[in-house]
Design a protein around this motif. Structure first.
Motif, mmCIF file in Angstrom:
data_model
loop_
_atom_site.group_PDB
_atom_site.id
_atom_site.type_symbol
_atom_site.label_atom_id
_atom_site.label_comp_id
_atom_site.label_asym_id
_atom_site.label_seq_id
_atom_site.Cartn_x
_atom_site.Cartn_y
_atom_site.Cartn_z
ATOM 1 N N THR A 1 0.845 -1.197 0.000
ATOM 2 C CA THR A 1 0.000 0.000 0.000
ATOM 3 C C THR A 1 0.876 1.240 0.000
ATOM 4 O OG1 THR A 1 -0.085 0.167 2.414
ATOM 5 C CG2 THR A 1 -1.741 -1.239 1.348
ATOM 6 N N GLN A 2 0.319 2.329 -0.489
ATOM 7 C CA GLN A 2 1.076 3.575 -0.506
ATOM 8 C C GLN A 2 1.354 4.064 0.914
ATOM 9 O OE1 GLN A 2 -0.511 6.523 -3.142
ATOM 10 N NE2 GLN A 2 -0.555 5.158 -4.902
ATOM 11 N N LYS A 3 0.446 3.801 1.839
ATOM 12 C CA LYS A 3 0.668 4.179 3.242
ATOM 13 C C LYS A 3 1.907 3.467 3.783
ATOM 14 C CE LYS A 3 -1.583 4.162 7.794
ATOM 15 N NZ LYS A 3 -0.554 3.385 8.492
ATOM 16 N N PHE A 4 1.992 2.176 3.511
ATOM 17 C CA PHE A 4 3.136 1.407 3.981
ATOM 18 C C PHE A 4 4.426 1.898 3.331
ATOM 19 C CE2 PHE A 4 5.814 -2.213 2.528
ATOM 20 C CZ PHE A 4 6.542 -2.358 3.692
ATOM 21 N N ILE A 5 4.394 2.135 2.014
ATOM 22 C CA ILE A 5 5.598 2.599 1.309
ATOM 23 C C ILE A 5 6.074 3.930 1.872
ATOM 24 C CG2 ILE A 5 6.532 3.321 -0.919
ATOM 25 C CD1 ILE A 5 4.545 1.375 -2.230
ATOM 26 N N SER A 6 5.129 4.839 2.157
ATOM 27 C CA SER A 6 5.507 6.142 2.706
ATOM 28 C C SER A 6 6.181 5.987 4.062
ATOM 29 C CB SER A 6 4.274 7.054 2.818
ATOM 30 O OG SER A 6 3.367 6.584 3.804
ATOM 31 N N GLU A 7 5.703 5.043 4.881
ATOM 32 C CA GLU A 7 6.315 4.798 6.192
ATOM 33 C C GLU A 7 7.724 4.230 6.035
ATOM 34 O OE1 GLU A 7 3.558 2.191 8.053
ATOM 35 O OE2 GLU A 7 2.175 3.791 8.644
ATOM 36 N N MET A 8 7.910 3.335 5.067
ATOM 37 C CA MET A 8 9.217 2.723 4.876
ATOM 38 C C MET A 8 10.231 3.700 4.282
ATOM 39 S SD MET A 8 8.964 -0.284 6.147
ATOM 40 C CE MET A 8 7.900 0.536 7.347
ATOM 41 N N VAL B 1 4.592 9.737 -2.297
ATOM 42 C CA VAL B 1 4.605 8.394 -2.868
ATOM 43 C C VAL B 1 3.568 8.283 -3.975
ATOM 44 C CG1 VAL B 1 4.164 5.945 -2.403
ATOM 45 C CG2 VAL B 1 5.483 7.306 -0.782
ATOM 46 N N THR B 2 2.386 8.858 -3.745
ATOM 47 C CA THR B 2 1.323 8.826 -4.752
ATOM 48 C C THR B 2 1.785 9.476 -6.049
ATOM 49 O OG1 THR B 2 -0.405 8.903 -3.054
ATOM 50 C CG2 THR B 2 -1.040 9.543 -5.287
ATOM 51 N N GLU B 3 2.404 10.641 -5.944
ATOM 52 C CA GLU B 3 2.889 11.361 -7.132
ATOM 53 C C GLU B 3 3.952 10.537 -7.862
ATOM 54 O OE1 GLU B 3 4.273 15.105 -5.753
ATOM 55 O OE2 GLU B 3 2.278 15.819 -5.160
ATOM 56 N N ALA B 4 4.864 9.948 -7.115
ATOM 57 C CA ALA B 4 5.936 9.153 -7.732
ATOM 58 C C ALA B 4 5.378 7.901 -8.391
ATOM 59 C CB ALA B 4 6.975 8.776 -6.679
ATOM 60 N N ALA B 5 4.414 7.249 -7.728
ATOM 61 C CA ALA B 5 3.805 6.034 -8.293
ATOM 62 C C ALA B 5 3.033 6.356 -9.566
ATOM 63 C CB ALA B 5 2.880 5.386 -7.264
ATOM 64 N N ILE B 6 2.349 7.484 -9.579
ATOM 65 C CA ILE B 6 1.612 7.906 -10.772
ATOM 66 C C ILE B 6 2.576 8.132 -11.931
ATOM 67 C CG2 ILE B 6 0.286 9.812 -11.781
ATOM 68 C CD1 ILE B 6 -1.167 10.064 -9.093
ATOM 69 N N ALA B 7 3.713 8.769 -11.651
ATOM 70 C CA ALA B 7 4.705 9.037 -12.698
ATOM 71 C C ALA B 7 5.247 7.728 -13.277
ATOM 72 C CB ALA B 7 5.844 9.879 -12.136
ATOM 73 N N LEU B 8 5.548 6.758 -12.413
ATOM 74 C CA LEU B 8 6.065 5.465 -12.885
ATOM 75 C C LEU B 8 4.989 4.696 -13.649
ATOM 76 C CD1 LEU B 8 8.155 4.311 -9.769
ATOM 77 C CD2 LEU B 8 9.011 5.287 -11.907
ATOM 78 N N GLN B 9 3.744 4.844 -13.215
ATOM 79 C CA GLN B 9 2.648 4.157 -13.908
ATOM 80 C C GLN B 9 2.403 4.780 -15.281
ATOM 81 O OE1 GLN B 9 -1.013 2.034 -12.202
ATOM 82 N NE2 GLN B 9 -1.678 4.152 -12.340
ATOM 83 N N LYS B 10 2.444 6.101 -15.369
ATOM 84 C CA LYS B 10 2.265 6.782 -16.651
ATOM 85 C C LYS B 10 3.362 6.405 -17.639
ATOM 86 C CE LYS B 10 -0.403 10.866 -15.302
ATOM 87 N NZ LYS B 10 -0.409 12.359 -15.199
ATOM 88 N N ALA B 11 4.549 6.120 -17.117
ATOM 89 C CA ALA B 11 5.666 5.704 -17.973
ATOM 90 C C ALA B 11 5.555 4.237 -18.379
ATOM 91 C CB ALA B 11 6.985 5.946 -17.245
ATOM 92 N N GLY B 12 4.546 3.548 -17.851
ATOM 93 C CA GLY B 12 4.323 2.149 -18.210
ATOM 94 C C GLY B 12 5.239 1.165 -17.497
ATOM 95 N N LEU B 13 5.895 1.623 -16.424
ATOM 96 C CA LEU B 13 6.860 0.766 -15.735
ATOM 97 C C LEU B 13 6.210 -0.112 -14.672
ATOM 98 C CD1 LEU B 13 9.815 3.287 -15.261
ATOM 99 C CD2 LEU B 13 9.145 1.960 -17.279
ATOM 100 N N ILE B 14 5.139 0.397 -14.065
ATOM 101 C CA ILE B 14 4.406 -0.354 -13.050
ATOM 102 C C ILE B 14 2.908 -0.170 -13.273
ATOM 103 C CG2 ILE B 14 6.255 -0.001 -11.355
ATOM 104 C CD1 ILE B 14 4.351 2.013 -9.931
#
Length: 234
Positions: free
Chosen positions: A171-178, A186-199
């Motif tokens: 979860t993004q909550k868990f990733i932010s804690e780690m 984390v949400t912004e970074a995950a969105i960027a990686l998803q838009k790039a088709g990486l995840i």
């Protein structure tokens, strides 16, 4: 449970000569490691050590205000419980299961006794300790010098290495804690990686779609950590 520990996927155990590994087999107990299970708390006497197979265990530093930051990851490449053979005997950080799965546990006194026999078990455990120290120091440097998107890519690759599968129940909550950052970051970074088709990200699960490209998006720390584990534990 699962099959005999002789079929384990733990790389540290598999790196031992057959005769040394067979000495350990009678003392290796299969366990199921549950999500959120706390293996050790800080200052707790370590009575058992753990060798993850499919699970991932995070080593977490806890501040006075309760905030947490991950300082290390342990998966199928290694073990949890280094102070046992280094002489400290007590945990220095919280060790908590972050990806559930199977593992093996062993009485700490037995591991220490086998370590003191010398031979390849001792050598491999010391090399693994060196690789882990490198991981901890590199993560510390990473937090000070690299962008959150690069750090997230690095962290996802490290988790992927630990569990050896592209589907990561995170979860993004868990990733932010780690990572020790705001959830919004984390949400912004995950969105960027998803838009790039990486995840791809669905609630509670991240899937790595393009491993090679994700490595290119990660900071230099991933390759440094990965290569040091590979060099020392070959």
């Amino acid at each position: 449970m699962f099959d005999s520990p002789s079929l384990s996927a733990n790389q540290l155990l598999m790196a031992l000569p057959p005769e040394e590994y067979e000495r350990l087999v009678p003392y290796l107990e299969p366990v199921s490691l549950a999500l959120g299970q706390v293996i050790y708390e800080p200052k707790q006497l370590i009575k058992e050590v753990y060798f993850p197979l499919e699970a991932m265990i995070s080593l977490v530093s806890i501040m006075k205000d309760g905030s947490t930051t991950e300082i290390g990851l342990v998966g199928g490449e290694g073990m949890v419980g280094l102070p046992v053979f280094l002489g400290g005997n007590s945990a220095t950080n919280r060790a908590i299961v972050q990806v559930e799965g199977n593992g093996l546990k062993m009485d700490a006194a037995i591991l220490k006794s086998e370590f003191e026999r010398g031979k390849q078990l001792q050598a491999k455990l010391l090399l693994y300790t060196q690789a882990r120290l490198n991981q901890v120091s590199q993560i510390a440097a990473c937090k000070s010098h690299h962008l959150i998107e690069e750090r997230l890519a690095r962290w996802l690759l490290c988790v992927n290495d630990c569990v050896n599968k592209p589907e990561l129940p995170l979860t993004q909550k868990f990733i932010s804690e780690m990572l020790g950052v705001r959830r919004a970051s984390v949400t912004e970074a995950a969105i960027a990686l998803q838009k790039a088709g990486l995840i791809s990200y669905r609630r509670g699960q991240i899937t790595i779609l393009k491993r090679k490209e994700l490595e290119e998006a990660a900071c230099e720390c991933y390759r440094l950590i990965h290569n040091e584990f590979k060099r020392l534990l070959k």
